[in-house]
Design a protein around this motif. Structure first.
Motif, PDB file in Angstrom:
ATOM      1  N   ILE A 213      24.066  33.736  10.477  1.00 12.83           N
ATOM      2  CA  ILE A 213      23.162  32.786  11.135  1.00 12.83           C
ATOM      3  C   ILE A 213      22.999  31.548  10.273  1.00 12.83           C
ATOM      4  O   ILE A 213      22.768  31.630   9.052  1.00 12.83           O
ATOM      5  CB  ILE A 213      21.775  33.420  11.394  1.00 12.83           C
ATOM      6  N   GLY A 214      23.127  30.383  10.909  1.00 11.24           N
ATOM      7  CA  GLY A 214      22.847  29.115  10.259  1.00 11.24           C
ATOM      8  C   GLY A 214      21.606  28.490  10.862  1.00 11.24           C
ATOM      9  O   GLY A 214      21.370  28.594  12.067  1.00 11.24           O
ATOM     10  N   VAL A 215      20.793  27.844  10.020  1.00  9.76           N
ATOM     11  CA  VAL A 215      19.518  27.270  10.449  1.00  9.76           C
ATOM     12  C   VAL A 215      19.489  25.788  10.093  1.00  9.76           C
ATOM     13  O   VAL A 215      19.862  25.393   8.990  1.00  9.76           O
ATOM     14  CB  VAL A 215      18.326  27.985   9.777  1.00  9.76           C
TER      15      VAL A 215
ATOM     16  N   ARG B 190      31.476  32.429   4.965  1.00 12.54           N
ATOM     17  CA  ARG B 190      32.299  32.262   3.767  1.00 12.54           C
ATOM     18  C   ARG B 190      31.772  33.109   2.613  1.00 12.54           C
ATOM     19  O   ARG B 190      32.550  33.622   1.785  1.00 12.54           O
ATOM     20  CB  ARG B 190      32.330  30.789   3.362  1.00 12.54           C
ATOM     21  N   MET B 191      30.446  33.286   2.584  1.00 11.67           N
ATOM     22  CA  MET B 191      29.823  34.031   1.496  1.00 11.67           C
ATOM     23  C   MET B 191      29.794  35.540   1.747  1.00 11.67           C
ATOM     24  O   MET B 191      29.199  36.286   0.969  1.00 11.67           O
ATOM     25  CB  MET B 191      28.403  33.528   1.263  1.00 11.67           C
TER      26      MET B 191
ATOM     27  N   ARG C 240      29.411  37.084   5.190  1.00 11.79           N
ATOM     28  CA  ARG C 240      28.864  37.443   6.504  1.00 11.79           C
ATOM     29  C   ARG C 240      27.582  38.263   6.368  1.00 11.79           C
ATOM     30  O   ARG C 240      27.162  38.606   5.279  1.00 11.79           O
ATOM     31  CB  ARG C 240      29.903  38.181   7.361  1.00 11.79           C
ATOM     32  N   ASN C 241      26.974  38.534   7.545  1.00 13.24           N
ATOM     33  CA  ASN C 241      25.692  39.262   7.598  1.00 13.24           C
ATOM     34  C   ASN C 241      24.663  38.596   6.694  1.00 13.24           C
ATOM     35  O   ASN C 241      23.961  39.239   5.920  1.00 13.24           O
ATOM     36  CB  ASN C 241      25.891  40.730   7.214  1.00 13.24           C
ATOM     37  N   GLN C 242      24.574  37.265   6.815  1.00 16.22           N
ATOM     38  CA  GLN C 242      23.663  36.488   5.991  1.00 16.22           C
ATOM     39  C   GLN C 242      23.046  35.370   6.817  1.00 16.22           C
ATOM     40  O   GLN C 242      23.543  35.018   7.882  1.00 16.22           O
ATOM     41  CB  GLN C 242      24.401  35.875   4.801  1.00 16.22           C
ATOM     42  N   VAL C 243      21.954  34.804   6.288  1.00 10.91           N
ATOM     43  CA  VAL C 243      21.322  33.607   6.849  1.00 10.91           C
ATOM     44  C   VAL C 243      21.464  32.495   5.828  1.00 10.91           C
ATOM     45  O   VAL C 243      21.209  32.695   4.638  1.00 10.91           O
ATOM     46  CB  VAL C 243      19.835  33.846   7.161  1.00 10.91           C
ATOM     47  N   ARG C 244      21.869  31.334   6.295  1.00 16.91           N
ATOM     48  CA  ARG C 244      21.947  30.162   5.424  1.00 16.91           C
ATOM     49  C   ARG C 244      21.227  28.998   6.096  1.00 16.91           C
ATOM     50  O   ARG C 244      21.273  28.829   7.307  1.00 16.91           O
ATOM     51  CB  ARG C 244      23.402  29.770   5.153  1.00 16.91           C
ATOM     52  N   MET C 245      20.572  28.202   5.257  1.00 21.30           N
ATOM     53  CA  MET C 245      19.832  27.043   5.737  1.00 21.30           C
ATOM     54  C   MET C 245      20.675  25.793   5.547  1.00 21.30           C
ATOM     55  O   MET C 245      21.394  25.656   4.553  1.00 21.30           O
ATOM     56  CB  MET C 245      18.534  26.900   4.934  1.00 21.30           C
ATOM     57  N   GLY C 246      20.589  24.884   6.489  1.00 19.62           N
ATOM     58  CA  GLY C 246      21.261  23.596   6.345  1.00 19.62           C
ATOM     59  C   GLY C 246      20.777  22.866   5.106  1.00 19.62           C
ATOM     60  O   GLY C 246      19.640  23.051   4.641  1.00 19.62           O
ATOM     61  N   GLU C 247      21.612  21.986   4.572  1.00 20.69           N
ATOM     62  CA  GLU C 247      21.337  21.372   3.267  1.00 20.69           C
ATOM     63  C   GLU C 247      20.082  20.526   3.250  1.00 20.69           C
ATOM     64  O   GLU C 247      19.491  20.325   2.180  1.00 20.69           O
ATOM     65  CB  GLU C 247      22.529  20.510   2.843  1.00 20.69           C
ATOM     66  N   SER C 248      19.616  20.041   4.390  1.00 22.02           N
ATOM     67  CA  SER C 248      18.502  19.113   4.382  1.00 22.02           C
ATOM     68  C   SER C 248      17.174  19.777   4.040  1.00 22.02           C
ATOM     69  O   SER C 248      16.234  19.115   3.675  1.00 22.02           O
ATOM     70  CB  SER C 248      18.366  18.432   5.743  1.00 22.02           C
ATOM     71  N   ALA C 249      17.088  21.119   4.198  1.00 20.48           N
ATOM     72  CA  ALA C 249      15.827  21.800   3.898  1.00 20.48           C
ATOM     73  C   ALA C 249      15.997  22.630   2.632  1.00 20.48           C
ATOM     74  O   ALA C 249      16.930  23.387   2.478  1.00 20.48           O
ATOM     75  CB  ALA C 249      15.442  22.706   5.066  1.00 20.48           C
ATOM     76  N   ALA C 250      15.063  22.491   1.743  1.00 21.12           N
ATOM     77  CA  ALA C 250      15.154  23.166   0.449  1.00 21.12           C
ATOM     78  C   ALA C 250      14.508  24.543   0.532  1.00 21.12           C
ATOM     79  O   ALA C 250      13.385  24.759   0.103  1.00 21.12           O
ATOM     80  CB  ALA C 250      14.469  22.330  -0.626  1.00 21.12           C
TER      81      ALA C 250
ATOM     82  N   SER D 207      18.303  30.989   0.219  1.00 22.30           N
ATOM     83  CA  SER D 207      19.049  31.817   1.131  1.00 22.30           C
ATOM     84  C   SER D 207      18.665  33.271   0.946  1.00 22.30           C
ATOM     85  O   SER D 207      18.406  33.729  -0.170  1.00 22.30           O
ATOM     86  CB  SER D 207      20.557  31.659   0.886  1.00 22.30           C
ATOM     87  N   TRP D 208      18.588  33.992   2.082  1.00 21.92           N
ATOM     88  CA  TRP D 208      18.282  35.419   2.022  1.00 21.92           C
ATOM     89  C   TRP D 208      19.568  36.173   2.342  1.00 21.92           C
ATOM     90  O   TRP D 208      20.228  35.925   3.321  1.00 21.92           O
ATOM     91  CB  TRP D 208      17.228  35.786   3.055  1.00 21.92           C
ATOM     92  N   THR D 209      19.896  37.131   1.532  1.00 17.60           N
ATOM     93  CA  THR D 209      21.082  37.940   1.757  1.00 17.60           C
ATOM     94  C   THR D 209      20.715  39.399   1.586  1.00 17.60           C
ATOM     95  O   THR D 209      19.599  39.742   1.218  1.00 17.60           O
ATOM     96  CB  THR D 209      22.203  37.571   0.769  1.00 17.60           C
ATOM     97  N   ASP D 210      21.688  40.266   1.871  1.00 16.26           N
ATOM     98  CA  ASP D 210      21.455  41.687   1.660  1.00 16.26           C
ATOM     99  C   ASP D 210      21.257  41.961   0.179  1.00 16.26           C
ATOM    100  O   ASP D 210      21.894  41.374  -0.676  1.00 16.26           O
ATOM    101  CB  ASP D 210      22.647  42.496   2.163  1.00 16.26           C
TER     102      ASP D 210
END
Length: 340
Positions: free
Chosen positions: A294-296, A321-322, A324-334, A337-340
């Motif tokens: 998921i990308g946000v 790329r990192m 899968r099964n992860q959430v990444r935030m777009g660069e504009s918001a600081a 990242s949450w991962t397993d």
């Protein structure tokens, strides 16, 4: 405007308010933008019945909202003063010939003040499942007795409204998941971004892609792949709030607009979705599991749907790329990242 439905052939109307509200929510029409078929209907009603005020009214939880209207300067009113709230409780046309002499309405603010309702005729909009979601109504500012001919005319126009609502549902809904179609989702999100810009509301876009979905189809078949998509849609609907907007963009890709909330909330929603999708179980298909990347992207001043989708897509690509099964935030918001 060629959709004609015979209300007499539909199921018996039910006044089960929770079920009625769910039926209205399924239409995904409240707060939608103007659409030509409904605009044409109210124009025809106004002209044919010489009505100073007419409206396609949808009765929501605590308000009546006008999908199309003429002669009014607002697009909604509180439900507790709505004549239409009375009209949805019966299948028959609801008629008030002189509101000032009707104990139910004599002290109603819509009678005492603008729009100074005197005569009202409302035809319930009964959907094929039997639930009445609103009315097609005409309003006059002088007392009026309605003829059988006038009632029949408005009934025929109400049939057209129901038909258009049904056609709209077909056109705006993904047939497999019952989520919004790509176009319908974009239209709704464009309106939300515009609203956010006017009221400085926060919000975010989530782009969700099921990991290795092709291998699920190849290994288990497309019927099982469809089951995974439906289960994913169920999870998304269960997690989101009523006013969030979710659609299937195509294939195994879903999009969510988390409205009127900071980006941290959007990120938390994405993580909740990721966890619950990863926990899906398929007892009839041993060995089957799925996950989502998921990308946000957070709302930014002047941002368009395309720009936000691009930002979310880049974050989604990074999640894949990192590992899968992860959430990444777009660069504009600081945000971390949450991962397993």
């Amino acid at each position: 405007m060629n959709a004609v439905c015979d209300l007499n052939h539909f199921a018996k109307a039910k006044f089960d308010e929770p079920g009625r509200q769910r039926a209205l929510d399924r239409l995904k029409v409240v707060d939608s933008q103007a659409e030509p078929p409904f605009e044409r209907i109210v124009d025809l009603v106004k002209t044919t019945l010489n009505a100073p005020i007419c409206a396609v009214t949808l009765v929501d939880n605590d308000r009546q909202w006008f999908k199309a209207f003429r002669g009014l300067n607002v697009d909604q009113t509180p439900r507790d003063v709505a004549f239409c709230d009375h009209a949805i409780r019966a299948e028959a046309p609801f008629i008030v010939e002189d509101a000032t002499k009707d104990a139910r309405f004599a002290n109603n603010p819509l009678v005492l003040f603008e729009p100074h309702i005197r005569a009202y005729l409302g035809i319930p909009l009964k959907m094929p499942d039997g639930y009445i979601v609103g009315t097609l109504c005409v309003i006059y500012q002088e007392p009026k007795a309605f003829s059988e001919h006038e009632i029949a005319i408005l009934q025929n126009f109400a049939n057209l409204v129901v038909g258009e609502l049904e056609l709209r549902t077909i056109a705006f809904t993904d047939g497999l998941t019952n989520l919004l179609s790509r176009k319908a989702w974009r239209d709704r999100v464009e309106a939300e971004i515009d609203r956010a810009g006017r009221y400085t509301n926060a919000g975010s876009i989530l782009l969700l892609d099921l990991d290795h979905f092709k291998s699920i189809n190849d290994t288990y078949g497309h019927d099982v792949g469809d089951l995974v998509l439906r289960k994913t849609a169920e999870i998304v609907n269960a997690v989101l709030r009523k006013h969030d907007i979710v659609g299937r963009l195509g294939g195994e890709e879903f999009a969510v607009c988390v409205a009127n909330a900071p980006a941290s909330v959007g990120f938390a929603v994405a993580e909740r979705l990721r966890v619950q999708i990863a926990a899906l179980a398929f007892p009839d298909h041993p060995g089957l599991s799925c996950s989502a990347s998921i990308g946000v992207a957070a709302f930014e001043p002047g941002a368009t749907v395309d720009a936000l989708l691009k930002q979310a897509d880049e974050a989604l690509y990074e999640a894949k790329r990192m590992g899968r099964n992860q959430v990444r935030m777009g660069e504009s918001a600081a945000l971390p990242s949450w991962t397993d």
